[in-house]
Design an enzyme around this catalytic site. Structure first.
Site, PDB file in Angstrom:
ATOM      1  N   ASP A  26       0.020 -46.551  -2.524  1.00 38.05           N
ATOM      2  CA  ASP A  26       0.564 -47.317  -1.383  1.00 38.05           C
ATOM      3  C   ASP A  26      -0.026 -48.717  -1.194  1.00 38.05           C
ATOM      4  O   ASP A  26      -0.278 -49.142  -0.060  1.00 38.05           O
ATOM      5  CB  ASP A  26       0.379 -46.514  -0.080  1.00 38.05           C
ATOM      6  N   LYS A 131       7.335 -41.792  -1.766  1.00 34.54           N
ATOM      7  CA  LYS A 131       6.962 -40.591  -1.011  1.00 34.54           C
ATOM      8  C   LYS A 131       7.295 -40.763   0.467  1.00 34.54           C
ATOM      9  O   LYS A 131       7.036 -41.823   1.050  1.00 34.54           O
ATOM     10  CB  LYS A 131       5.469 -40.294  -1.210  1.00 34.54           C
ATOM     11  N   CYS A 164      -3.514 -41.690   3.490  1.00 34.35           N
ATOM     12  CA  CYS A 164      -2.750 -41.302   2.294  1.00 34.35           C
ATOM     13  C   CYS A 164      -3.639 -40.971   1.098  1.00 34.35           C
ATOM     14  O   CYS A 164      -3.284 -40.091   0.291  1.00 34.35           O
ATOM     15  CB  CYS A 164      -1.731 -42.378   1.955  1.00 34.35           C
TER      16      CYS A 164
HETATM   17  N1  TIU Z   1      -0.540 -45.156   3.024  1.00 35.31           N
HETATM   18  C1  TIU Z   1      -1.069 -44.783   4.188  1.00 35.31           C
HETATM   19  O1  TIU Z   1      -2.246 -44.501   4.300  1.00 35.31           O
HETATM   20  N2  TIU Z   1      -0.200 -44.776   5.276  1.00 35.31           N
HETATM   21  C2  TIU Z   1      -0.620 -44.967   6.566  1.00 35.31           C
HETATM   22  O2  TIU Z   1       0.194 -44.914   7.483  1.00 35.31           O
HETATM   23  N3  TIU Z   1      -1.937 -45.240   6.778  1.00 35.31           N
HETATM   24  C3  TIU Z   1      -2.537 -45.566   7.949  1.00 35.31           C
HETATM   25  O3  TIU Z   1      -3.773 -45.650   7.956  1.00 35.31           O
HETATM   26  N4  TIU Z   1      -1.820 -45.831   9.015  1.00 35.31           N
END
Ligand code: TIU
Length: 229
Positions: A26, A131, A164
């Protein structure tokens, strides 16, 4: 090729260089870049941006070594049919998932903010797993991709550490993968969460993984290139 060992905590991790992959989670504009969704929520994105440089070094080393590289992105279909209503409602945000944000529709596939930062952009042939959840195994074909390539060990980078990255490493561990998380290649908006999330991974004898860093990963990946040459 013989097994290699990456220096890590709580103890060095031995792995098969033919069965290791780099998993980058991500690294999307909306989480990492100034002017994106993450910053709009009041987060200090510089804490995440600092991961780009070490991630880039590990990515270059992985490509040079010829190991599998897999990227993930959190996001949803433009019709949001794959987004749980509870996720859409969470936070009572004025601008939330699916709404028009500073970089296009927030966490919607195809939006500018949803895509991966240019510094770490996937190369041709590197799978990108879209995802809908926090974990990269939930409702995706990641497990199948890894199985088909015979992957046993994951070198993990990305954001955010306690969300994530943690969810994915826990999912991977339960499926029998060994994960080594690179401390300077994962980031959190909250320094305390960063520290504790890394502690949690390696506690209790490495309860669900190992922790290392970019320098140690680059060093061991460099041995694959030399030995293969
Ligand atoms: N990729 C991921 O960690 N998505 C989130 O929403 N993370 C947050 O810390 N908000």
């Amino acid at each position: 090729m013989d097994k290699l060992t990456i220096d890590a905590e709580p103890y060095p991790l031995e792995f098969d260089p033919d069965r290791v992959a780099l998993l980058i989670i991500d690294m999307q504009r909306d989480f990492v870049e100034p002017g994106g969704f993450g910053e709009m929520l009041g987060n200090d994105v510089s804490r995440l941006r600092s991961t780009i440089e070490p991630c880039g070094r590990v990515l270059a080393a992985a490509r040079a070594a010829g190991i599998a590289v897999i990227h993930t992105r959190e996001g949803h279909r433009p019709d949001l049919a794959d987004a749980p209503p509870t996720k859409l409602a969470r936070g009572r945000l004025e601008v939330g998932i699916g709404d028009e944000g500073p970089m296009g529709r927030v966490l919607v596939r195809g939006a500018h903010g949803h895509d991966i930062v240019p510094e770490l952009y996937p190369a041709e042939g590197e799978p990108v797993v879209d995802k809908p959840g926090k974990g990269a195994f939930y409702e995706t074909d990641l497990h199948l991709i890894l199985k088909n390539r015979g992957i046993e060990t994951l070198i993990v980078c990305g954001v955010t550490t306690e969300v994530c990255v943690h969810t994915t490493v826990r999912e991977a561990n339960d499926r029998g993968y060994e994960c080594v998380v690179l401390a300077d290649c994962v980031g959190s908006y909250f320094p305390e969460f960063q520290r504790v999330a890394l502690e949690m991974i390696k506690a209790q004898g490495g309860i669900f993984g190992w922790v290392s860093d970019a320098d140690r990963a680059v060093a061991v990946l460099g041995r694959i290139r030399r030995d293969a040459a």
